[in-house]
Structures are given as structure tokens and as C-alpha cells.
Design an enzyme around this catalytic site. Structure first.
Site, PDB file in Angstrom:
ATOM      1  N   ASP A   1      17.436 -11.883  -5.612  1.00 31.36           N
ATOM      2  CA  ASP A   1      18.378 -10.645  -5.422  1.00 31.36           C
ATOM      3  C   ASP A   1      19.703 -11.206  -5.896  1.00 31.36           C
ATOM      4  OD1 ASP A   1      18.995  -8.561  -3.323  1.00 31.36           O
ATOM      5  OD2 ASP A   1      20.596 -10.150  -2.679  1.00 31.36           O
TER       6      ASP A   1
ATOM      7  N   GLU B   1      16.765  -9.403  -9.846  1.00 34.24           N
ATOM      8  CA  GLU B   1      17.434  -8.204  -9.826  1.00 34.24           C
ATOM      9  C   GLU B   1      18.811  -7.994 -10.092  1.00 34.24           C
ATOM     10  OE1 GLU B   1      19.211  -5.115  -6.521  1.00 34.24           O
ATOM     11  OE2 GLU B   1      19.497  -7.361  -6.655  1.00 34.24           O
TER      12      GLU B   1
HETATM   13  C1  BGC Z   1      19.385  -5.817  -2.176  1.00 32.31           C
HETATM   14  C2  BGC Z   1      19.950  -5.042  -1.325  1.00 32.31           C
HETATM   15  C3  BGC Z   1      21.125  -5.715  -0.573  1.00 32.31           C
HETATM   16  C4  BGC Z   1      22.008  -6.733  -1.653  1.00 32.31           C
HETATM   17  C5  BGC Z   1      22.562  -7.486  -1.208  1.00 32.31           C
HETATM   18  C6  BGC Z   1      20.282  -5.834  -3.210  1.00 32.31           C
HETATM   19  O1  BGC Z   1      20.222  -5.754  -4.428  1.00 32.31           O
HETATM   20  O2  BGC Z   1      18.181  -5.188  -2.607  1.00 32.31           O
HETATM   21  O3  BGC Z   1      19.161  -4.463  -0.376  1.00 32.31           O
HETATM   22  O4  BGC Z   1      21.891  -5.085   0.119  1.00 32.31           O
HETATM   23  O5  BGC Z   1      21.148  -7.001  -2.747  1.00 32.31           O
HETATM   24  O6  BGC Z   1      21.695  -8.842  -0.785  1.00 32.31           O
END
Ligand code: BGC
Ligand code: MG
Length: 482
Positions: A195, A257
Site C-alpha cells: 500500500d 500501489e
Molecule cells: C489505499 C486506500 C488508503 C490509502 C492509505 C491507499 O492507496 O488503497 O484505501 O486510504 O492507501 O492507506
């Protein structure tokens, strides 16, 4: 050393379809209105039937839920709302039995403010003494610094104030997260979604972000978009942080991500296998934009495709029903792992946000409970759902299962066909405002124009999104030919 004589094995994820489960909204098993891990176990059958290879579970760890679970207060346990570690183990075992791999979410940039680390290890976080450390803005708006009255200092949070950023320059943080990765690897998980991967590298001097000189690449919070984020994220030190997780993860699949364009993947690829292609998700619906998004991502050689997730409006809402079908065809014919967010396979639309909204950044719409059955509670729960069902009477798995023209049938057919779709993507000539490429013996055709498109003679039509059988493909639809 000379070149290796044994050809590299293709990893399991190379062309996989990975089904994203948002546990809170997937299946409730105990009537408390909240989805849970036993619910996931029960519904693995659906994922398998659909033909996916793996599931990715959004966070199910103990959390005060300031950010739907992306505010973790214990990385090595299960939130009691979702069950227990034993439920997790049962889910994992069942998944493996039916041939599904399991990927979990690694929220490495920040913890919940209620994580004991924040209390016991303040030096694992990023602080500023007297005043906010710089001009950085949190991704959801507002300053990225909040005052901690207990310590009389300001702490950094790239997201909500309830999510203090860890300091990845501190080796103890690296070691702690290494332990987290090992914990889940030892339990048997097959991969991690990292993440906010871009946030793991920040300017060591915490210099101000300069003002933005161009509009953002993707939709962003208005205040956040006023700055260019060259210092608050994407610092080259991010590679070392990701490498540390790779070292812990062994050969597990790692998908990063980062809300960045493909040109930036280079900073992350290597330790991480693939990065999510947000450029495709947000591409305007025209030939130039779609083709450019695909080319740019493919050039980087490590891309995961997705047309939706728990953070953005659903495809059917963004694109409308016909284009959503065509987007599904595109998603599932591209080379590389493809992620399908729960509910997309039945064309769920965004629901209304809760009043007042539960997510302060406006993401309730994409998080409504999964609609299994055409009844008012959608087969999701027997209790009071944490977020009301949206339109289960119109849109549900059971309602579509017998219908060969349903979105569900289309997804299942596309996923099955994907197994035969080998090889690179080769662009083909096609009429204006249409997009065409070859994958092995298959030819993919998308009609983005406002006119019907004559299907080339001499090819068998294997799938078409419009469910018709005429000689032309209507606007907003696509076909696979062989
Ligand atoms: C997740 C989100 C989250 C953020 C902070 C992102 O990219 O997909 O849902 O709010 O990271 O953790
Ligand atoms: Mg429950």
C-alpha cells in the site's frame, strides 16, 4: 558465469486474474452486518467458479477503522469483527485447496495512531519539534502534520491524521516490517500488495513540496493537487525500503500501489514485481488515451491492470454499462496480471454514500456490500448491513447466473478465454476511433466511435460485449476474434 541453460519459469501471477475482496463488504457470516473471514471462505467457491487464480484481501487486521482498515493497530492479528487468526488459516487452507492463491495487504507507510508502536516507539515515526515540519499536504486534504499534545510535537501523516507515517530510515522500522512479512509468509500467503509504496521514500531533509506547475495525472484532492509531490514521496530511498520487503517476502508476489504514472514505475520495479496501472484506470474513453496508457505501462515491463478498486468510482458508474463491458474485455485481454474488484463482475454501480459519509474522502460509493442474491439484504447479511445494500434486486450474482448475456457471464467467459491468450500484445491497423491488437491467435477489437464498425470477414467471433450477432459492432462495444 554464462547464461543459465534452464529457461526461467513463468511465475504463477504472470497472466493471473486476481480478485480483490474488500472483507467488510463481501460476506457476513454471523449476522453483525459486517463481512468477515468465514464469509470469505464460504464465497471462495464463487471466485473459483468465476475462474480467478488468486484473491487479494484488503486489510482485515485490528483497526479503529478511521480509514476502512488501512489504519492498522496490529499487523499480526485479525480484527475481531472479521474473525480470528484461526479463521484466517481456515480461509487460506480452503483457498489453496480450491486452487486459489492469497495476497494480503501490507500497509507499510503508516500505522493507526492507536498502534502501540506510536506510544512505545515514537522514534519509529516522523516528527517535527515546534511547528509543522513543512508545507506538505495530506492526500485527502489538510496539512500533513498534526500536533500530538502528549509529546508536544508534530507528527507526519500522508493520509488521515489517524495514520502517522513510519520513518523508513529507521532500521528498527525496517526490521519490524520484515517481521510482519515473515509472519504472513510463514502462515502461507502467496503475495502482498504494498500500500502507498511511493510514500516509503521521502526527502530526508523534509523540504517543502514545490507548487504544482501542471494539473495532476489523476483525480486528486483539490488542495493536495496544488503541490507537486517531489519531496513528500518517491524519493530514491524507496527502493531500499521495497528491497527490504522483498528480502522478507522471498519469491512471493509483490504488487506495488503508488498513485503515479507509469513513467515513475522504474523507482519501484525490481524489488516489486508489478505496479498498478492507474493510467489505464483513469484513461479517457478514446483511442489515443487508452492506447497511450497501455503502451506506457507495457514499456515499463511490470504492470498490473485494474479498472476499479475500493478507492475509485466503479467502472459501471464511471463509464456506463456498455463501456464497462468493453473495459472488462480490454482488462482481461491485456498481458500481465489483471485485478477484478468484487462486484465488478456483476456490473455493480456506486451506491449512495452514508449520511454523514463514513469515509471522509468520499469513497463510500464503491464499498457497498456485495450483492449475491436478489433480495433486500442481497444475501450479504441477515443483520443490519454496515453500509446499506445498493440495488440487489436489480443486480446480483444469483440474478445473473442463468443469463448468458449478463455481465457475470461475460466476465466468466473472458477469464476462461484468457487462459488461451498467450504472447505479447501487437497493435493492429484498424479504422479511426477503433482499437485493435493481437494476442497470439486472437484479435481484439474495440469500437470507441459513434458509428457501427464492420467486423472483418473471415474471422470467427469468439466473444462480443454487445451480445448480438450482426455483422457490425455497435459503438462502445468490443469483440474477440480468432
Ligand atoms: C489505499 C486506500 C488508503 C490509502 C492509505 C491507499 O492507496 O488503497 O484505501 O486510504 O492507501 O492507506
Ligand atoms: Mg460478520
Amino acid at each position: 558465469m554464462g547464461p543459465s541453460l534452464t529457461p526461467a519459469r513463468t511465475p504463477w501471477w504472470a497472466n493471473a486474474v486476481i480478485y480483490q475482496i474488500y472483507p467488510r463488504s463481501f460476506q457476513d457470516s454471523d449476522g453483525d452486518g459486517v463481512g468477515d473471514l468465514p464469509g470469505v471462505t464460504r464465497r471462495l467457491e464463487h471466485v473459483r467458479w468465476l475462474g480467478a487464480d488468486a484473491v487479494w484481501l484488503s486489510p482485515f487486521y485490528p483497526s479503529p477503522m478511521a480509514d476502512g482498515g488501512y489504519d492498522v493497530s496490529d499487523y499480526t492479528d485479525v480484527d475481531p469483527r472479521y474473525g480470528s487468526l484461526a479463521d484466517f488459516d481456515r480461509m487460506l487452507r480452503r483457498a489453496h485447496e480450491v486452487g486459489l492463491r492469497v495476497i494480503v495487504d501490507l500497509v507499510a507507510n503508516h500505522t493507526s495512531i492507536e498502534h502501540p508502536w506510536f506510544r512505545d516507539h515514537p522514534d519509529w515515526y516522523v516528527w517535527s519539534d515546534d511547528v509543522p515540519g513543512n508545507n506538505w499536504v495530506a492526500a485527502f486534504g489538510g496539512p500533513a502534520w498534526s500536533f500530538d499534545s502528549r509529546r508536544g510535537r508534530w507528527y507526519l501523516h500522508s493520509f488521515y491524521p489517524e495514520q502517522p507515517d513510519l520513518d523508513w530510515r529507521n532500521p528498527e522500522v525496517v526490521a519490524a516490517m520484515h517481521g510482519v512479512v515473515r509472519f504472513w509468509r510463514n502462515r502461507g500467503v502467496d503475495g502482498f500488495r504494498i500500500d502507498a509504496a511511493d510514500r516509503l521514500g521521502k526527502d530526508p531533509e523534509l523540504r517543502d513540496d514545490p507548487p504544482a506547475t501542471a494539473p495532476p495525472a489523476f483525480p486528486e484532492n483539490e488542495q493536495y493537487a496544488k503541490l507537486a509531490h517531489g519531496h513528500s514521496k518517491g524519493n530514491p530511498s524507496v527502493k531500499a525500503a521495497l528491497q527490504a520487503m522483498r528480502d522478507a517476502a522471498g519469491d512471493a508476489f509483490l504488487v506495488g500501489e503508488a498513485y503515479v504514472p507509469a513513467a515513475d514505475y522504474e523507482r519501484y520495479l525490481g524489488p516489486v514485481d508489478v505496479m498498478f496501472a492507474f493510467e489505464l484506470l483513469w484513461a479517457e474513453w478514446n483511442v489515443t488515451a487508452l492506447r497511450r496508457a497501455i503502451e506506457r505501462a507495457l514499456e515499463q515491463g511490470g504492470v498490473a491492470w485494474a479498472t476499479s478498486n475500493h478507492d475509485v468510482p466503479r467502472a459501471a458508474t464511471r463509464l456506463g454499462p456498455n463501456r464497462a463491458r468493453t473495459a472488462a474485455l480490454l482488462l482481461l485481454t491485456l498481458p500481465g496480471p489483471a485485478f477484478v474488484y468484487q462486484g465488478e463482475e456483476i456490473g455493480m454501480r456506486d451506491g449512495d454514500p452514508a449520511d454523514p459519509p463514513l469515509d471522509r474522502a468520499g469513497r463510500d460509493g464503491a464499498r457497498h456490500p456485495m450483492q449475491w442474491e436478489p433480495d433486500p439484504l442481497g444475501g450479504f447479511t441477515t443483520g443490519r448491513p454496515w453500509l446499506p445494500l445498493s440495488d440487489p434486486l436489480q443486480t446480483s450474482v444469483a440474478g445473473q447466473r442463468g443469463d448468458p448475456n449478463s455481465m457475470l457471464a461475460l466476465y466468466r467467459r473472458l477469464i476462461a478465454l484468457r487462459r488461451e491468450m498467450k504472447g505479447r500484445l501487437e497493435w493492429l491497423e484498424s479504422p479511426e476511433e477503433t482499437l485493435s491488437f493481437r494476442r497470439g491467435r486472437h484479435r481484439i477489437l474495440l469500437n470507441l466511435s459513434t458509428d457501427p464498425l464492420e467486423l472483418p470477414a473471415g474471422n470467427a467471433v469468439v466473444v462480443r460485449t454487445d451480445g448480438q450477432d450482426g455483422a457490425t459492432l455497435p459503438p462502445d462495444s468490443g469483440a474477440i476474434l480468432a
